[in-house]
Design a protein around this motif. Structure first.
Motif, PDB file in Angstrom:
ATOM      1  N   VAL A  46       0.834  -1.201   0.000  1.00 56.83           N
ATOM      2  CA  VAL A  46       0.000   0.000   0.000  1.00 56.83           C
ATOM      3  C   VAL A  46       0.871   1.255   0.000  1.00 56.83           C
ATOM      4  O   VAL A  46       0.644   2.189  -0.784  1.00 56.83           O
ATOM      5  CB  VAL A  46      -0.944   0.007   1.225  1.00 56.83           C
ATOM      6  N   PHE A  47       1.871   1.263   0.879  1.00 54.94           N
ATOM      7  CA  PHE A  47       2.725   2.447   0.991  1.00 54.94           C
ATOM      8  C   PHE A  47       3.481   2.730  -0.311  1.00 54.94           C
ATOM      9  O   PHE A  47       3.606   3.885  -0.727  1.00 54.94           O
ATOM     10  CB  PHE A  47       3.706   2.269   2.143  1.00 54.94           C
ATOM     11  N   ARG A  68       4.032   6.217  -5.139  1.00 55.18           N
ATOM     12  CA  ARG A  68       4.103   6.318  -6.597  1.00 55.18           C
ATOM     13  C   ARG A  68       3.054   7.283  -7.123  1.00 55.18           C
ATOM     14  O   ARG A  68       3.314   8.074  -8.045  1.00 55.18           O
ATOM     15  CB  ARG A  68       3.931   4.931  -7.213  1.00 55.18           C
ATOM     16  N   MET A  69       1.848   7.259  -6.560  1.00 54.15           N
ATOM     17  CA  MET A  69       0.789   8.155  -7.005  1.00 54.15           C
ATOM     18  C   MET A  69       1.116   9.617  -6.703  1.00 54.15           C
ATOM     19  O   MET A  69       0.701  10.522  -7.444  1.00 54.15           O
ATOM     20  CB  MET A  69      -0.549   7.771  -6.348  1.00 54.15           C
ATOM     21  N   ARG A  70       1.833   9.856  -5.628  1.00 52.05           N
ATOM     22  CA  ARG A  70       2.212  11.232  -5.288  1.00 52.05           C
ATOM     23  C   ARG A  70       3.209  11.818  -6.292  1.00 52.05           C
ATOM     24  O   ARG A  70       3.213  13.032  -6.537  1.00 52.05           O
ATOM     25  CB  ARG A  70       2.814  11.273  -3.884  1.00 52.05           C
ATOM     26  N   LYS A  71       4.038  10.978  -6.871  1.00 53.88           N
ATOM     27  CA  LYS A  71       5.131  11.448  -7.723  1.00 53.88           C
ATOM     28  C   LYS A  71       4.755  11.525  -9.194  1.00 53.88           C
ATOM     29  O   LYS A  71       5.553  12.003 -10.011  1.00 53.88           O
ATOM     30  CB  LYS A  71       6.332  10.524  -7.552  1.00 53.88           C
ATOM     31  N   LEU A  72       3.570  11.069  -9.548  1.00 49.29           N
ATOM     32  CA  LEU A  72       3.192  11.050 -10.965  1.00 49.29           C
ATOM     33  C   LEU A  72       3.045  12.456 -11.537  1.00 49.29           C
ATOM     34  O   LEU A  72       2.564  13.375 -10.864  1.00 49.29           O
ATOM     35  CB  LEU A  72       1.880  10.289 -11.155  1.00 49.29           C
ATOM     36  N   GLU A  73       3.423  12.602 -12.795  1.00 50.99           N
ATOM     37  CA  GLU A  73       3.206  13.846 -13.526  1.00 50.99           C
ATOM     38  C   GLU A  73       1.906  13.700 -14.312  1.00 50.99           C
ATOM     39  O   GLU A  73       1.765  12.811 -15.151  1.00 50.99           O
ATOM     40  CB  GLU A  73       4.374  14.112 -14.477  1.00 50.99           C
ATOM     41  N   ARG A  74       0.969  14.587 -14.078  1.00 54.46           N
ATOM     42  CA  ARG A  74      -0.373  14.471 -14.649  1.00 54.46           C
ATOM     43  C   ARG A  74      -0.554  15.537 -15.736  1.00 54.46           C
ATOM     44  O   ARG A  74      -0.544  16.748 -15.447  1.00 54.46           O
ATOM     45  CB  ARG A  74      -1.426  14.587 -13.542  1.00 54.46           C
ATOM     46  N   ASN A  75      -0.740  15.075 -16.960  1.00 50.41           N
ATOM     47  CA  ASN A  75      -0.771  15.957 -18.119  1.00 50.41           C
ATOM     48  C   ASN A  75      -2.165  16.446 -18.490  1.00 50.41           C
ATOM     49  O   ASN A  75      -2.301  17.457 -19.175  1.00 50.41           O
ATOM     50  CB  ASN A  75      -0.144  15.251 -19.329  1.00 50.41           C
ATOM     51  N   TRP A  76      -3.189  15.735 -18.089  1.00 51.30           N
ATOM     52  CA  TRP A  76      -4.550  16.110 -18.438  1.00 51.30           C
ATOM     53  C   TRP A  76      -5.237  16.770 -17.240  1.00 51.30           C
ATOM     54  O   TRP A  76      -5.117  16.307 -16.105  1.00 51.30           O
ATOM     55  CB  TRP A  76      -5.356  14.888 -18.877  1.00 51.30           C
TER      56      TRP A  76
END
Length: 676
Positions: free
Chosen positions: A416-417, A422-430
């Motif tokens: 889980v951790f 990983r979700m915190r570090k994602l670059e979101r383009n849309w």
């Protein structure tokens, strides 16, 4: 003649003699009178009332000794006369009082018994040690003008009274101090000493919560050992669970389905499965087998679990079967439960079960063959139970929303951790995205407008799910789009809710809802009451009639607020997923843990209300959606979401219920289309 001497009459002699002996006779009479009163007082206080401290204690019940209280009177008393006026009060009224008027000089023991007698009264000892007063005559103790003392050596005058004092069983009393000018009552709180608490059959379970040395105190779950026809036999006939889907592969791995391949690196290396959205029945039941506080002693249970696969049961009979077949297993179940001793404890109000389908599949409105679903949730016995479903009814009180299963089922906390980081570090383009198909047959649907805006926007992403094989049915394609988006649009599906909302939050994507029934009034156990901390709400009418731009509405949200909202969504991930049923998370609480604790809290509160005599007579089931949204101390009243849940009726039938049942039917039609 000789003079005759005068003759002295006897009366004269007595009168002369009496002049000399009168004082001595008065003294004699006074002595006899004093002796009489001394003997009378000795007989009253020593023979009848006089006993040692130890003997007196024997006459007082142990409960009275433990709970006895004293009232200290600081001001001097100048009583001229006092009496005892004891009136009967209703036994069952906890607020009833006994009114006593008696002298108080130093202290009054509120639980000590008054002893009253005369030559014609009798005292009989009861088994509880209290004095019983005869009905033929009663007496009132009247004291002199001097200050009365609590010692048995005080002098008093006993006079007859025509009133008949009665002893009430209530322990509370009002002691009235009689003075020369006025009487001042002293109220003594009710302590329920003489009235024993009712011994409800669930008291043992309530007391386990008080045992701090027991880690399972107040958390025990008893699981019914149902005949296999209610669960396991359905899995053996898994091909019959859906008309168009082979559910056999989805019931493998304890209900998680087959493992997902991770060729594109969208998922983590472990814990990902092709889970069917209607598989919660078996997932939840298998998770219950790993619950750390199971018990075989139902008297300890905080709640009772019924492992009936209600969702699988109705799924196999929805198309082409008459209502008798659709209702058979449900009627069989409640009949079996009603014969169990565990049911009689609370009439099923401590029982709960899980159905991995929307509530409308279990709320058939009539016995017309063409009506949808079965009538499980309308059965009297089922109305007492709590049924956990992936979509509940806003207008009923016996079902509760729990999350749809996602594709992620971690076996340990570390999984889980790692995913959260990983979700915190994602670059979101849309800026926003939508995965779904239009609903051209539904004029109220806003999906068409959402799809149009996604197509026209340079910051919006669309994953169309309309015809045949599409990426919309690929878990990796869906999750990859959610990874790359800041906001994920979640309009109503065929009913209020969508599995997509949970897939989006799992990806750290902030959900945008257009109807409060899609999440806010559904998943009150798992989501914060303050929906603005993790989501955006845009009313459907803003899109349908006001032509509000979704892009503009989302663009004005400050970047720092977006960061906070995303962090809140990521923090919610553990409680929105179902951990692998074959293991258990170490410290994190998953959707199963949250739901079970919520059921326990609900049953415990109900039991405490019963023991304390509290009744919620003002509860209105048709607005049951409001109660879970209330803050402490709030009362039900007007709510801004009332227009969303108005329930117009036509000829006694709720139009909203019928529309929801039709939506449930449409969801199956869409499943048929997806697999054709």
């Amino acid at each position: 003649m000789r003079r005759r001497l005068p003759v002295t009459s006897p009366s004269d002699t007595m009168e002369k003699g009496s002049g000399k002996t009168q004082p001595s006779r008065i003294c004699l009479l006074a002595t006899l009178s004093a002796f009489f009163w001394i003997m009378l007082l000795y007989f009253h206080f020593v023979v009848l009332g006089g006993s040692t401290a130890g003997e007196s204690a024997e006459l007082i019940p142990a409960s009275s000794v433990r709970d006895s209280r004293q009232i200290i009177v600081s001001r001097p008393m100048t009583t001229s006369r006092s009496s005892i006026d004891i009136r009967n009060e209703p036994k069952d009224d906890a607020d009833s009082v006994i009114t006593r008027t008696e002298p108080i000089s130093q202290s009054v023991d509120t639980h000590s018994e008054s002893k009253i007698s005369d030559e014609s009264s009798s005292v009989a000892k009861q088994s509880n040690g209290e004095a019983k007063y005869s009905q033929e005559s009663s007496s009132v103790v009247s004291q002199s003008d001097t200050e009365a003392k609590n010692s048995g050596q005080s002098s008093s005058v006993v006079t007859q009274s025509t009133s008949k004092p009665k002893i009430s069983d209530e322990s509370s009393s009002v002691v009235t101090q009689s003075t020369d000018t006025q009487e001042k009552p002293v109220r003594i709180p009710a302590t329920n000493v003489d009235k024993k608490p009712k011994n409800f059959p669930f008291m043992k379970a309530l007391r386990t919560a008080e045992n701090k040395s027991d880690p399972c105190g107040g958390r025990y779950i008893y699981v019914h050992d149902l005949p296999p026809r209610f669960n396991e036999d359905m899995l053996k006939e898994c091909r019959s669970l859906s008309l168009w889907t082979n559910m056999c592969k989805f019931t493998t791995n304890a209900g998680l389905g087959p493992p997902l391949e991770n060729e594109e690196g969208v998922f983590s290396n472990t814990g990902w499965y092709a889970t069917n959205q209607f598989a919660v029945d078996v997932i939840f039941s298998n998770r219950m087998k790993q619950y750390e506080c199971l018990t075989k002693d139902s008297s300890l249970a905080a709640a009772v679990f019924v492992p009936f696969y209600a969702g699988f049961d109705i799924a196999r009979y929805l198309w082409g079967y008459n209502i008798s077949t659709r209702d058979a297993a449900s009627l069989d179940l409640v009949d079996w439960l009603a014969k169990r001793p565990e049911w009689s404890v609370m009439g099923g109000k401590d029982h709960f079960l899980v159905a991995g389908r929307i509530t409308w599949d279990f709320r058939r409105l009539s016995d017309t063959e063409t009506d949808w679903g079965n009538k499980l949730l309308f059965l009297p016995a089922a109305k007492n139970m709590s049924m956990l479903v992936v979509e509940s009814s806003p207008w009923n009180a016996n079902d509760f929303g729990i999350p749809y299963p996602t594709y992620f089922h971690p076996a340990k906390d570390a999984d889980v951790f790692m995913w959260q980081d990983r979700m915190r570090k994602l670059e979101r383009n849309w800026l926003f995205c939508f995965a779904g198909a239009p609903r051209p047959d539904n004029p109220k649907s806003i999906r068409g407008k959402i799809i149009d805006e996604c197509r026209q926007s340079k910051v919006g992403k669309l994953l169309e799910c309309d015809f045949g094989e599409s990426k919309c049915h690929s878990p990796s394609s869906i999750m990859q789009m959610f990874h790359n988006s800041v906001f994920c649009l979640q309009p109503q599906g065929d009913s209020y809710t969508r599995r997509s909302a949970f897939d989006a939050m799992l990806a750290g994507c902030i959900p945008v809802f257009f109807h409060p029934g899609s999440a806010y009034v559904q998943y009150t156990w798992h989501l914060p009451k303050n929906y603005s901390t993790y989501s955006v709400f845009i009313p459907e009418d803003d899109i349908r009639t006001k032509n509000v731009s979704i892009m503009q509405r989302l663009s004005i949200i400050p970047p720092e607020q977006v960061v906070k909202m995303r962090e809140e969504v990521i923090n919610l991930i553990p409680r929105l997923i179902y951990a692998d049923p074959r293991s258990k998370l170490e410290t994190q609480k998953d959707a199963f843990d949250v739901a079970v604790q919520a059921v326990i809290n609900k049953v415990t509160k109900l039991r405490k209300d019963i023991t304390e005599g509290r009744m919620n007579d003002n509860f209105i089931e048709e607005i049951s959606w409001k109660y879970e949204l209330l803050e402490e101390g709030q009362e039900v009243g007007y709510h801004e979401w009332d227009p969303f849940f108005s329930k117009p009726k036509n000829n006694g039938n709720a139009d909203s219920d019928a529309a929801s049942a039709e939506a449930a039917k449409n969801s199956w039609k869409n499943e048929q289309r997806q697999h054709s």
